[in-house]
Motif scaffolding. Structure first.
Motif, PDB file in Angstrom:
ATOM      1  N   ASN A 190       5.849   5.288  13.255  1.00 56.85           N
ATOM      2  CA  ASN A 190       6.530   6.213  13.756  1.00 56.85           C
ATOM      3  C   ASN A 190       7.502   6.535  14.146  1.00 56.85           C
ATOM      4  N   GLU A 191       7.133   6.245  15.677  1.00 57.81           N
ATOM      5  CA  GLU A 191       7.838   6.695  16.470  1.00 57.81           C
ATOM      6  C   GLU A 191       9.535   6.067  17.117  1.00 57.81           C
ATOM      7  N   ASP A 236      12.249   4.109  15.461  1.00 57.41           N
ATOM      8  CA  ASP A 236      13.726   4.956  14.132  1.00 57.41           C
ATOM      9  C   ASP A 236      14.850   3.511  13.701  1.00 57.41           C
ATOM     10  N   THR A 249      10.276   7.298   8.445  1.00 62.16           N
ATOM     11  CA  THR A 249       9.002   7.617   8.534  1.00 62.16           C
ATOM     12  C   THR A 249       9.172   9.204   8.324  1.00 62.16           C
ATOM     13  N   LYS A 250       7.972   9.687   8.154  1.00 58.56           N
ATOM     14  CA  LYS A 250       7.928  11.397   8.399  1.00 58.56           C
ATOM     15  C   LYS A 250       6.660  12.035   9.245  1.00 58.56           C
ATOM     16  N   ASP A 251       7.357  13.101   9.729  1.00 65.60           N
ATOM     17  CA  ASP A 251       6.346  12.994  10.570  1.00 65.60           C
ATOM     18  C   ASP A 251       4.561  13.566  10.534  1.00 65.60           C
ATOM     19  N   GLU A 274       1.405  15.591  10.988  1.00 62.23           N
ATOM     20  CA  GLU A 274       0.859  17.032  11.313  1.00 62.23           C
ATOM     21  C   GLU A 274      -1.180  17.009  11.103  1.00 62.23           C
ATOM     22  N   THR A 329      -3.225  13.591  19.236  1.00 66.11           N
ATOM     23  CA  THR A 329      -2.493  12.876  17.902  1.00 66.11           C
ATOM     24  C   THR A 329      -2.272  12.121  17.239  1.00 66.11           C
TER      25      THR A 329
END
Length: 333
Positions: free
Chosen positions: A167-168, A170, A209-211, A213, A321
Motif C-alpha cells: 500500500n506504500e 502508488d 490501495t487503501k489506507d 487504520e 504500523t
C-alpha cells in the motif's frame, strides 16, 4: 563498517601484474561487498578487470548481452585487452585507447557498451546501478530468456506474470529486455508501453490501495491491545504488522495463545496476519515486550548471538504500523 576511499589493488600473477584500477584509486561504500572480475574471457575479448560485478548473461538475436552492476560507492570502469577488439561504442562515458582499453562510465542508472571484435562478433555490456540491480529478475518465456526489472516482487508461471506490491507504492514500474514478442494484458486490456530508456521497454501501472487504520490501545510502554473493527483482509494477499520496539523479546498473543515471538536485534518485528484473520476479527491481538535486565549479557558463540544487548531494565513499544500486500496479474498473449 565505514566508507573506504583511496584503495588500490595489485594482483601479482604468474605472468603479469594487474593494477585495479589501472590509474587512480577505488572507493566503496560502508557495509558493501562485491566480487570484481579479472582476466575474464568474454566471447574472445579479455576483460582485464572491472569495478562492476557480473550478474548474468543472455543471448538475443544471436548476440550475447552481459549484465553487470556497480557496487555502492564505486565508479564503473572496464579495462579490456586491445587484442581482438575492433570498435567500442557506449551510451555515455570516456574511452582511453592505450596498450589496454579503459572505459570509464558516467554516473547514471543504465549504460550500454557495444563491442565489435576483429572476428565481427558483437557483444554488449549492460551496466546497472546498485539500486536497479536489486530489482533485477530473470525468467524464461516460451523458452526465451527474459530480463524483468520491477520495484515489486515478481512471480511467473504459465505465461502469467504476478507482481506483489504494498500500500506504500502508488505505481508498479516494469522494464523488459528483450522486447516482449507478444502483448501484455492487464485486466483483459492490452498494456501500452510507457516509453523506453534506450535499452529497456518500460511499462507503468497505477495502483489502487487503501489506507490502513489500526485500533491500538497502549497499556504502559511495553504492552498493546490491537482490535480489528473493520475487515482489512478481503482485498489483500497478506497483511503485515510492523512493530518497532526496545527490549529483549516481543510476544504476540490471540486469546492467551502465543502465535509469534521475536528476539530483538534492533530490526522491525514483522508478523503476517492473514492466516489468523478470523480469530483477529473476533478477539484481537495482544503484544508484550519483555525488558532486558540490568547486567545481562549475550554469549557471542551462542545461537542467539544476533540479539542486541541493552544494558538496562527497560522495554518500550515505539510504533505499530501495518502494511497491506496486494497482487496484480499480467497475461502474455
Amino acid at each position: 563498517m565505514k566508507d573506504k576511499h583511496d584503495i588500490h589493488i595489485s594482483m601479482r600473477l604468474n605472468n603479469e601484474t594487474i593494477n585495479l584500477p589501472k590509474n587512480g584509486d577505488l572507493s566503496i561504500a560502508k557495509n558493501t561487498s562485491c566480487i570484481l572480475p579479472f582476466n575474464l574471457e568474454i566471447d574472445g575479448a579479455i576483460l582485464k578487470y572491472s569495478t562492476t560485478q557480473l550478474m548474468t548473461k543472455l543471448e538475443h538475436n544471436g548476440e550475447n548481452y552481459y549484465f553487470f552492476f556497480t557496487p555502492k560507492g564505486m565508479n564503473a570502469e572496464y579495462c579490456f585487452s586491445r587484442e581482438n577488439i575492433k570498435n567500442i561504442d557506449l551510451s555515455e562515458g570516456e574511452i582511453d585507447w592505450d596498450n589496454e582499453v579503459v572505459i570509464k562510465l558516467a554516473n547514471q542508472e543504465t549504460h550500454v557498451i557495444d563491442i565489435t571484435l576483429n572476428s565481427h562478433t558483437k557483444l554488449h555490456i549492460i551496466t546497472l546501478s546498485d539500486e536497479i540491480s536489486l530489482n533485477f529478475w530473470k525468467c524464461k518465456i516460451e523458452d526465451n530468456e527474459q530480463i524483468v526489472i520491477t520495484n515489486t516482487t515478481f512471480l511467473f508461471s504459465d505465461n502469467k506474470m504476478r507482481f506483489e506490491y504494498s500500500n506504500e507504492q502508488d505505481k508498479v514500474d516494469l522494464m523488459f529486455f528483450p522486447p516482449l514478442k507478444k502483448k501484455l494484458y492487464f485486466q483483459e486490456e492490452p498494456l501500452e508501453k510507457a516509453g523506453d530508456n534506450g535499452f529497456f521497454d518500460e511499462y507503468q501501472i497505477i495502483t489502487k490501495t487503501k489506507d490502513i487504520e489500526l485500533d491500538i490501545k497502549m497499556v504502559g510502554t511495553s504492552k498493546a491491545k490491537i482490535d480489528f473493527t473493520s475487515n482489512p483482509f478481503n482485498e489483500v494477499k497478506e497483511y503485515l504488522l510492523n512493530i518497532e520496539y526496545l527490549g529483549d523479546i516481543g510476544y504476540a498473543f490471540i486469546d492467551g495463545r502465543l502465535i509469534h515471538d521475536n528476539f530483538s536485534n534492533h530490526d522491525i518485528w514483522q508478523i503476517g496476519l492473514k492466516q489468523y484473520y478470523q480469530e483477529l476479527m473476533n478477539k484481537g491481538m495482544y503484544l508484550y515486550v519483555s525488558p532486558v535486565k540490568e547486567g545481562s549479557y549475550v554469549k557471542s558463540d551462542s545461537p542467539m548471538a544476533a540479539r542486541a544487548e541493552i544494558n538496562h531494565n527497560h522495554s518500550e513499544i515505539k510504533s505499530i504500523t501495518a502494511t497491506a500486500i496486494y497482487e496484480l496479474e499480467l497475461e502474455i498473449k
